[in-house]
Design a protein around this motif. Sequence first.
Motif, PDB file in Angstrom:
ATOM      1  N   LEU A   1       0.846  -1.194   0.000  1.00 12.01           N
ATOM      2  CA  LEU A   1       0.000   0.000   0.000  1.00 12.01           C
ATOM      3  C   LEU A   1       0.878   1.239   0.000  1.00 12.01           C
ATOM      4  O   LEU A   1       1.706   1.416   0.888  1.00 12.01           O
ATOM      5  CB  LEU A   1      -0.907   0.013   1.227  1.00 12.01           C
ATOM      6  CG  LEU A   1      -1.787  -1.214   1.462  1.00 12.01           C
ATOM      7  CD1 LEU A   1      -2.585  -1.049   2.738  1.00 12.01           C
ATOM      8  CD2 LEU A   1      -2.699  -1.439   0.284  1.00 12.01           C
TER       9      LEU A   1
ATOM     10  N   ILE B   1       0.627   5.072   0.582  1.00 13.13           N
ATOM     11  CA  ILE B   1      -0.304   6.001   1.217  1.00 13.13           C
ATOM     12  C   ILE B   1       0.155   7.427   0.938  1.00 13.13           C
ATOM     13  O   ILE B   1       1.292   7.792   1.224  1.00 13.13           O
ATOM     14  CB  ILE B   1      -0.392   5.719   2.729  1.00 13.13           C
ATOM     15  CG1 ILE B   1      -0.851   4.264   2.926  1.00 13.13           C
ATOM     16  CG2 ILE B   1      -1.323   6.691   3.417  1.00 13.13           C
ATOM     17  CD1 ILE B   1      -0.707   3.742   4.318  1.00 13.13           C
TER      18      ILE B   1
ATOM     19  N   ASP C   1      -0.831  11.798   0.903  1.00 10.24           N
ATOM     20  CA  ASP C   1      -1.610  12.874   1.529  1.00 10.24           C
ATOM     21  C   ASP C   1      -2.368  13.704   0.500  1.00 10.24           C
ATOM     22  O   ASP C   1      -3.376  14.315   0.832  1.00 10.24           O
ATOM     23  CB  ASP C   1      -0.689  13.823   2.311  1.00 10.24           C
ATOM     24  CG  ASP C   1      -0.315  13.261   3.667  1.00 10.24           C
ATOM     25  OD1 ASP C   1      -1.075  12.438   4.200  1.00 10.24           O
ATOM     26  OD2 ASP C   1       0.747  13.648   4.188  1.00 10.24           O
TER      27      ASP C   1
ATOM     28  N   SER D   1      -9.802   6.199  -2.290  1.00  7.19           N
ATOM     29  CA  SER D   1      -9.779   7.637  -2.085  1.00  7.19           C
ATOM     30  C   SER D   1     -10.978   8.051  -1.246  1.00  7.19           C
ATOM     31  O   SER D   1     -12.070   7.506  -1.418  1.00  7.19           O
ATOM     32  CB  SER D   1      -9.828   8.326  -3.456  1.00  7.19           C
ATOM     33  OG  SER D   1     -10.018   9.691  -3.311  1.00  7.19           O
TER      34      SER D   1
ATOM     35  N   ASP E   1      -7.125   0.010   4.047  1.00 10.16           N
ATOM     36  CA  ASP E   1      -6.625   0.768   5.189  1.00 10.16           C
ATOM     37  C   ASP E   1      -7.737   1.717   5.608  1.00 10.16           C
ATOM     38  O   ASP E   1      -8.331   2.394   4.773  1.00 10.16           O
ATOM     39  CB  ASP E   1      -5.371   1.552   4.784  1.00 10.16           C
ATOM     40  CG  ASP E   1      -4.650   2.132   5.976  1.00 10.16           C
ATOM     41  OD1 ASP E   1      -5.309   2.771   6.815  1.00 10.16           O
ATOM     42  OD2 ASP E   1      -3.424   1.962   6.068  1.00 10.16           O
TER      43      ASP E   1
ATOM     44  N   ARG F   1      -7.723   4.517   6.947  1.00  2.05           N
ATOM     45  CA  ARG F   1      -7.493   5.944   6.706  1.00  2.05           C
ATOM     46  C   ARG F   1      -7.984   6.381   5.332  1.00  2.05           C
ATOM     47  O   ARG F   1      -8.141   7.568   5.082  1.00  2.05           O
ATOM     48  CB  ARG F   1      -6.015   6.266   6.866  1.00  2.05           C
ATOM     49  CG  ARG F   1      -5.542   6.062   8.303  1.00  2.05           C
ATOM     50  CD  ARG F   1      -4.080   6.287   8.428  1.00  2.05           C
ATOM     51  NE  ARG F   1      -3.388   5.168   7.769  1.00  2.05           N
ATOM     52  CZ  ARG F   1      -2.073   5.088   7.660  1.00  2.05           C
ATOM     53  NH1 ARG F   1      -1.317   6.036   8.147  1.00  2.05           N
ATOM     54  NH2 ARG F   1      -1.509   4.053   7.086  1.00  2.05           N
ATOM     55  N   ALA F   2      -8.254   5.436   4.438  1.00  2.00           N
ATOM     56  CA  ALA F   2      -8.762   5.769   3.107  1.00  2.00           C
ATOM     57  C   ALA F   2     -10.182   6.314   3.170  1.00  2.00           C
ATOM     58  O   ALA F   2     -10.649   6.919   2.215  1.00  2.00           O
ATOM     59  CB  ALA F   2      -8.722   4.550   2.196  1.00  2.00           C
TER      60      ALA F   2
ATOM     61  N   LYS G   1      -6.696   9.951   3.622  1.00  2.00           N
ATOM     62  CA  LYS G   1      -5.530   9.449   2.895  1.00  2.00           C
ATOM     63  C   LYS G   1      -5.945   8.860   1.548  1.00  2.00           C
ATOM     64  O   LYS G   1      -7.055   8.368   1.380  1.00  2.00           O
ATOM     65  CB  LYS G   1      -4.802   8.361   3.701  1.00  2.00           C
ATOM     66  CG  LYS G   1      -4.293   8.832   5.042  1.00  2.00           C
ATOM     67  CD  LYS G   1      -3.194   9.845   4.899  1.00  2.00           C
ATOM     68  CE  LYS G   1      -2.676  10.222   6.282  1.00  2.00           C
ATOM     69  NZ  LYS G   1      -1.853  11.377   6.275  1.00  2.00           N
TER      70      LYS G   1
ATOM     71  N   ILE H   1      -4.813   6.009  -1.272  1.00  2.00           N
ATOM     72  CA  ILE H   1      -4.041   4.764  -1.205  1.00  2.00           C
ATOM     73  C   ILE H   1      -4.010   4.065  -2.553  1.00  2.00           C
ATOM     74  O   ILE H   1      -5.040   3.910  -3.208  1.00  2.00           O
ATOM     75  CB  ILE H   1      -4.636   3.835  -0.134  1.00  2.00           C
ATOM     76  CG1 ILE H   1      -4.523   4.512   1.226  1.00  2.00           C
ATOM     77  CG2 ILE H   1      -3.957   2.481  -0.135  1.00  2.00           C
ATOM     78  CD1 ILE H   1      -5.162   3.783   2.353  1.00  2.00           C
TER      79      ILE H   1
ATOM     80  N   ALA I   1       4.851   9.183  -1.733  1.00  2.00           N
ATOM     81  CA  ALA I   1       4.098   8.456  -0.702  1.00  2.00           C
ATOM     82  C   ALA I   1       4.658   8.799   0.667  1.00  2.00           C
ATOM     83  O   ALA I   1       5.865   8.804   0.874  1.00  2.00           O
ATOM     84  CB  ALA I   1       4.175   6.954  -0.945  1.00  2.00           C
TER      85      ALA I   1
ATOM     86  N   GLU J   1       3.899   7.021   3.292  1.00  2.00           N
ATOM     87  CA  GLU J   1       4.102   5.747   3.972  1.00  2.00           C
ATOM     88  C   GLU J   1       3.909   4.622   2.958  1.00  2.00           C
ATOM     89  O   GLU J   1       3.038   4.686   2.105  1.00  2.00           O
ATOM     90  CB  GLU J   1       3.084   5.600   5.110  1.00  2.00           C
ATOM     91  CG  GLU J   1       3.198   4.333   5.898  1.00  2.00           C
ATOM     92  CD  GLU J   1       2.111   4.215   6.965  1.00  2.00           C
ATOM     93  OE1 GLU J   1       1.945   3.105   7.486  1.00  2.00           O
ATOM     94  OE2 GLU J   1       1.437   5.223   7.261  1.00  2.00           O
TER      95      GLU J   1
ATOM     96  N   LYS K   1       3.268   0.555   3.110  1.00  2.00           N
ATOM     97  CA  LYS K   1       2.866  -0.451   4.084  1.00  2.00           C
ATOM     98  C   LYS K   1       2.689  -1.792   3.385  1.00  2.00           C
ATOM     99  O   LYS K   1       2.122  -1.870   2.298  1.00  2.00           O
ATOM    100  CB  LYS K   1       1.545   0.011   4.703  1.00  2.00           C
ATOM    101  CG  LYS K   1       0.983  -0.832   5.777  1.00  2.00           C
ATOM    102  CD  LYS K   1      -0.272  -0.132   6.310  1.00  2.00           C
ATOM    103  CE  LYS K   1      -1.073  -1.045   7.179  1.00  2.00           C
ATOM    104  NZ  LYS K   1      -2.319  -0.425   7.602  1.00  2.00           N
TER     105      LYS K   1
END
Length: 178
Positions: free
Chosen positions: A8, A10, A12, A36, A132, A134-135, A139, A141, A164, A166, A168
């Motif tokens: 993944l 990630i 911003d 998204s 994830d 946070r998507a 975030k 992804i 990116a 991060e 993962k």
Amino acid sequence: MSSTKYILGIFDDPDDLMHGIDKLQKNSVPIYDVYSPCPIHGIDAKLGIKDSRLGYAAFMFGCLGGTIMFSMVYYMLVHDWPINIGGKNFFAIPDFVPVTFEWTVLWTAFGMTFTFFFATHLFPGRAPRVMDLRATNDKFIIAIDARGNTPNADIDSILKEAGAVEVKHNDRKYVSYE
């Protein structure tokens, strides 16, 4: 052998995400999916996603609802229980239009709701499937199948170069909210 199923990336910013997609495609890395929290203009064309066929389903549901209602009204007012109102013809089509239109819209709405739930596997009471969590908030992804031909270290470096925040390695397909 590694237990990593997905890598993944990630991001911003959606512009960095689009840049990451370009870099991955330039290096022939197949993208599994992109997640998204908001719609991104042009991402469907960039990923090669075809237009949805839900419009055809809506048209078919509307035709079905209109046909059923017109047939019901015709049967009830012309054959089953004809009533002479002011000397009008029993088969007065303008009288059938409002209720037929309303049923066409009703069948289209219900049909599209059920079709959408069926196509996306988002039945009520089912936990959403996301890579994830946070998507769903803030975030962006990119998910890449780790079992492809490209080494994982090369994919990690491509994602970092693209911006990116991060990278993962995920060992399962989806995470649940529980």
